[in-house]
Design a protein around this motif. Structure first.
Motif, mmCIF file in Angstrom:
data_model
loop_
_atom_site.group_PDB
_atom_site.id
_atom_site.type_symbol
_atom_site.label_atom_id
_atom_site.label_comp_id
_atom_site.label_asym_id
_atom_site.label_seq_id
_atom_site.Cartn_x
_atom_site.Cartn_y
_atom_site.Cartn_z
ATOM 1 N N VAL A 160 0.874 -1.168 0.000
ATOM 2 C CA VAL A 160 0.000 0.000 0.000
ATOM 3 C C VAL A 160 0.913 1.220 0.000
ATOM 4 C CG1 VAL A 160 -1.803 1.292 1.203
ATOM 5 C CG2 VAL A 160 -1.809 -1.218 1.266
ATOM 6 N N ILE A 161 0.718 2.072 -0.994
ATOM 7 C CA ILE A 161 1.524 3.283 -1.143
ATOM 8 C C ILE A 161 0.553 4.447 -1.206
ATOM 9 C CG2 ILE A 161 3.255 4.466 -2.549
ATOM 10 C CD1 ILE A 161 3.830 1.624 -3.798
ATOM 11 N N ASN A 162 0.761 5.432 -0.345
ATOM 12 C CA ASN A 162 -0.188 6.544 -0.344
ATOM 13 C C ASN A 162 0.478 7.875 -0.038
ATOM 14 O OD1 ASN A 162 -0.204 5.150 2.383
ATOM 15 N ND2 ASN A 162 -1.223 7.083 2.896
ATOM 16 N N LYS A 163 -0.174 8.915 -0.498
ATOM 17 C CA LYS A 163 0.271 10.277 -0.248
ATOM 18 C C LYS A 163 -0.154 10.693 1.156
ATOM 19 C CE LYS A 163 -1.506 12.668 -3.696
ATOM 20 N NZ LYS A 163 -1.785 13.426 -4.924
ATOM 21 N N GLN A 164 0.699 11.456 1.808
ATOM 22 C CA GLN A 164 0.429 12.004 3.140
ATOM 23 C C GLN A 164 0.651 13.518 3.087
ATOM 24 O OE1 GLN A 164 -0.659 10.770 6.157
ATOM 25 N NE2 GLN A 164 -1.222 8.980 4.962
ATOM 26 N N PRO A 165 -0.332 14.258 2.554
ATOM 27 C CA PRO A 165 -0.166 15.703 2.385
ATOM 28 C C PRO A 165 0.191 16.480 3.654
ATOM 29 C CG PRO A 165 -2.055 14.948 1.135
ATOM 30 C CD PRO A 165 -1.590 13.789 1.979
ATOM 31 N N ASN B 104 2.155 15.776 6.016
ATOM 32 C CA ASN B 104 3.589 15.607 6.268
ATOM 33 C C ASN B 104 4.439 15.819 5.018
ATOM 34 O OD1 ASN B 104 2.782 14.835 8.813
ATOM 35 N ND2 ASN B 104 2.940 12.667 8.374
ATOM 36 N N LYS B 105 3.768 16.001 3.882
ATOM 37 C CA LYS B 105 4.441 16.125 2.574
ATOM 38 C C LYS B 105 5.328 14.907 2.323
ATOM 39 C CE LYS B 105 4.306 21.127 2.629
ATOM 40 N NZ LYS B 105 5.086 22.360 2.755
ATOM 41 N N GLN B 106 4.755 13.734 2.556
ATOM 42 C CA GLN B 106 5.467 12.472 2.389
ATOM 43 C C GLN B 106 4.656 11.503 1.537
ATOM 44 O OE1 GLN B 106 5.766 11.390 6.562
ATOM 45 N NE2 GLN B 106 7.914 12.044 6.620
ATOM 46 N N ILE B 107 5.338 10.450 1.120
ATOM 47 C CA ILE B 107 4.685 9.267 0.571
ATOM 48 C C ILE B 107 4.964 8.147 1.563
ATOM 49 C CG2 ILE B 107 4.738 7.516 -1.251
ATOM 50 C CD1 ILE B 107 5.254 9.725 -3.259
ATOM 51 N N TRP B 108 3.914 7.443 1.946
ATOM 52 C CA TRP B 108 4.048 6.341 2.903
ATOM 53 C C TRP B 108 3.914 5.016 2.165
ATOM 54 C CZ3 TRP B 108 0.955 7.672 7.963
ATOM 55 C CH2 TRP B 108 1.528 8.807 8.557
ATOM 56 N N LEU B 109 4.696 4.056 2.606
ATOM 57 C CA LEU B 109 4.697 2.712 2.031
ATOM 58 C C LEU B 109 4.460 1.697 3.132
ATOM 59 C CD1 LEU B 109 5.574 0.576 -0.230
ATOM 60 C CD2 LEU B 109 7.829 0.744 0.825
ATOM 61 N N SER B 110 3.593 0.741 2.845
ATOM 62 C CA SER B 110 3.461 -0.429 3.691
ATOM 63 C C SER B 110 3.840 -1.620 2.822
ATOM 64 C CB SER B 110 2.027 -0.576 4.210
ATOM 65 O OG SER B 110 1.916 -1.770 4.951
ATOM 66 N N GLU C 271 7.125 2.448 6.002
ATOM 67 C CA GLU C 271 8.195 3.439 5.913
ATOM 68 C C GLU C 271 7.655 4.723 5.318
ATOM 69 O OE1 GLU C 271 10.977 4.611 7.465
ATOM 70 O OE2 GLU C 271 11.475 2.486 7.291
ATOM 71 N N ARG C 272 8.342 5.819 5.607
ATOM 72 C CA ARG C 272 7.929 7.143 5.128
ATOM 73 C C ARG C 272 9.021 7.722 4.246
ATOM 74 N NH1 ARG C 272 5.508 9.435 10.849
ATOM 75 N NH2 ARG C 272 4.072 7.702 11.115
ATOM 76 N N TYR C 273 8.608 8.336 3.155
ATOM 77 C CA TYR C 273 9.543 8.895 2.183
ATOM 78 C C TYR C 273 9.293 10.386 1.989
ATOM 79 C CZ TYR C 273 10.718 4.108 1.159
ATOM 80 O OH TYR C 273 11.147 2.810 1.276
ATOM 81 N N LYS D 73 18.708 14.709 -4.509
ATOM 82 C CA LYS D 73 18.711 13.414 -5.204
ATOM 83 C C LYS D 73 17.600 13.317 -6.247
ATOM 84 C CE LYS D 73 20.864 10.848 -1.570
ATOM 85 N NZ LYS D 73 21.054 10.906 -0.255
ATOM 86 N N LYS D 74 16.650 14.239 -6.158
ATOM 87 C CA LYS D 74 15.494 14.283 -7.065
ATOM 88 C C LYS D 74 14.712 12.976 -7.051
ATOM 89 C CE LYS D 74 17.447 17.873 -9.842
ATOM 90 N NZ LYS D 74 18.080 18.303 -11.022
ATOM 91 N N THR D 75 14.444 12.515 -5.831
ATOM 92 C CA THR D 75 13.688 11.274 -5.674
ATOM 93 C C THR D 75 13.054 11.230 -4.291
ATOM 94 O OG1 THR D 75 13.809 8.882 -6.012
ATOM 95 C CG2 THR D 75 15.610 9.879 -4.772
ATOM 96 N N TRP D 76 12.098 10.328 -4.129
ATOM 97 C CA TRP D 76 11.479 10.083 -2.824
ATOM 98 C C TRP D 76 12.433 9.187 -2.060
ATOM 99 C CZ3 TRP D 76 7.494 12.868 -1.196
ATOM 100 C CH2 TRP D 76 6.790 13.587 -2.173
ATOM 101 N N PHE D 77 12.873 9.650 -0.891
ATOM 102 C CA PHE D 77 13.978 9.021 -0.192
ATOM 103 C C PHE D 77 13.660 8.810 1.289
ATOM 104 C CE2 PHE D 77 18.324 8.771 1.481
ATOM 105 C CZ PHE D 77 18.915 7.958 0.531
ATOM 106 N N CYS D 78 14.068 7.662 1.793
ATOM 107 C CA CYS D 78 13.906 7.349 3.215
ATOM 108 C C CYS D 78 15.271 7.483 3.885
ATOM 109 C CB CYS D 78 13.388 5.921 3.384
ATOM 110 S SG CYS D 78 13.291 5.426 5.116
#
Length: 117
Positions: free
Chosen positions: A56-61, A63-69, A76-78, A84-89
């Motif tokens: 499950v991958i979702n936006k978290q506005p 926190n301005k993050q993308i969350w992954l389960s 994890e939170r990205y 780096k121009k990428t979503w990074f943990c």
């Protein structure tokens, strides 16, 4: 916390979620596997890999993050890393694309490279 403005966050996160959805839908078409399913609705992407579990991958506005389960590595939170121009943990020192590429490759026993920025 991400240093993106609200507008930048929405643009970057929408681009990422659209790219992930398109990639995983195309991959599903190539695999022709009835145990593989992709759904995207209201900012939440669900990738079902049968016996391997569900991502499950979702936006978290807020926190301005993308969350992954992940069924393999857990939650994890990205944050978007502008350098780096990428979503990074930072916790795992790994990008979202790198983690998904590795785990989905192992689950599907195929070479999967997830193109996400």
């Amino acid at each position: 916390m991400s240093s993106l403005s609200d507008s930048e966050y929405h643009d970057r996160s929408s681009q990422a979620m659209d790219a992930l959805t398109e990639y995983f839908e195309d991959l599903g078409d190539e695999l022709e596997n009835d145990n593989y399913d992709v759904e995207y609705s209201s900012g939440v992407l669900t990738l079902k890999l049968a016996a391997h579990g569900t991502y499950v991958i979702n936006k978290q506005p807020p926190n301005k993050q993308i969350w992954l389960s992940s069924p393999f590595s857990g939650p994890e939170r990205y944050d978007y890393d502008k350098d780096k121009k990428t979503w990074f943990c930072r916790h795992k020192d790994e990008s979202l694309g790198t983690l998904l590429s590795r785990e989905v490759s192992e689950a599907l026993e195929a070479d999967v490279v997830v193109p996400i920025n």
